[in-house]
Enzyme design. Structure first.
Site, PDB file in Angstrom:
ATOM      1  N   GLU A   1       0.996  -1.248   0.129  1.00  0.00           N
ATOM      2  CA  GLU A   1       0.094   0.045   0.174  1.00  0.00           C
ATOM      3  C   GLU A   1       0.872   1.379  -0.090  1.00  0.00           C
ATOM      4  OE1 GLU A   1      -3.029   2.486   2.667  1.00  0.00           O
ATOM      5  OE2 GLU A   1      -2.797   0.552   3.228  1.00  0.00           O
TER       6      GLU A   1
ATOM      7  N   GLU B   1      -9.156   7.393   1.005  1.00  0.00           N
ATOM      8  CA  GLU B   1      -8.866   5.955   0.762  1.00  0.00           C
ATOM      9  C   GLU B   1      -9.497   5.999  -0.763  1.00  0.00           C
ATOM     10  OE1 GLU B   1      -7.915   3.753   2.592  1.00  0.00           O
ATOM     11  OE2 GLU B   1      -8.587   3.720   4.621  1.00  0.00           O
TER      12      GLU B   1
END
Length: 264
Positions: A24, A144
């Site tokens: 990530e 996000e």
């Protein structure tokens, strides 16, 4: 204005990677770097990083730094996940603290709008959470920008073009919220060739103005000028290097606008 960009986690953070192995943090740090580049084009803006490539900076250290520097906005950049295997969860969401601080909530709404408009991904809305970075900073949001447990979105999260688009969207939301002004373009030296990007030409000035509005909703800075041929033309960029102009044209075409590069 002081802005802190926080690429969530770090290279060595346990978990926090897609089923195919993408970390990530690789996405988060790239978006933060591109966002800083974008923000450097605005007047009176100073950008700080909360993260580090050399270690996973503890959350308390990140927020302590932000508060010590008295930043005006804290932007935490993440990619999302649902469980540990491929699944259908998808889309973009932005978080603020549970009390919905007014300025943070307004900023989140704008950033979320640009993220959804520019990426075309599903709008999961602005949500609240008791995340440390939101709780410990007065004006903080957490973005996000897609699920790395979704095959389609993981492919996007890996791509440089999507990372640049997310960065541009975040900065567009910040600029909108705080009415940031672009730095004036330096006058080119005599004899300097510029490669300009034209996105439209109209007999009616109102049509040109409408195109500028549509471009700005997609995060593109542009303006109208009346050329010597009497047409009202929309310029979306000017570059010393042709490849930079061509890259912008490619993005505009992908977003459904007609555009081309010409030499001036």
């Amino acid at each position: 204005m002081k802005i802190m960009l926080d690429a969530g986690h770090g290279y060595s953070t346990a978990g926090k990677r897609s089923p195919s192995g993408m970390r990530e943090y690789e996405f988060n740090r790239a978006v933060a770097a591109y966002a800083r580049e974008e923000l450097e084009n605005y007047q009176n803006v100073t950008v700080y990083f909360a993260h580090s490539d050399s270690r996973d900076v503890p959350l308390q250290e990140r927020t302590d730094k932000a508060n010590r520097l008295k930043v005006d906005a804290y932007i935490s950049i993440h990619a999302n996940a649902y469980q540990n295997s491929w699944n259908s969860a998808n889309g973009i969401e932005t978080y603020v603290y549970v009390t919905k601080p007014k300025e943070a909530y307004e900023l989140a709404l704008k950033v979320q709008k640009y993220l959804v408009n520019l990426t075309g991904r599903r709008n999961r809305g602005v949500k609240t959470a008791n995340f440390h970075v939101l709780r410990e900073n007065e004006t903080a949001i957490l973005c996000e920008s897609g699920f790395y447990t979704n095959r389609e979105e993981e492919a996007l999260l890996r791509s440089d073009s999507y990372r640049r688009t997310v960065a541009r969207a975040i900065v567009a939301g910040i600029a909108d919220q705080y009415n940031l002004k672009k730095k004036p373009a330096p006058e080119p030296a005599a004899g300097t060739t510029l490669y300009k990007v034209q996105a439209g030409a109209f007999k009616n000035e109102e049509n040109a103005d409408d195109l500028v509005k549509r471009l700005k909703t997609k995060g593109y800075d542009s303006f109208v000028f009346k050329d010597t041929d009497g047409l009202f033309k929309v310029q979306a960029g000017a570059f010393k290097e042709k490849e930079n102009a061509d890259a912008l044209v490619k993005e505009l075409l992908a977003d459904g606008f007609d555009a081309f590069t010409y030499k001036d």
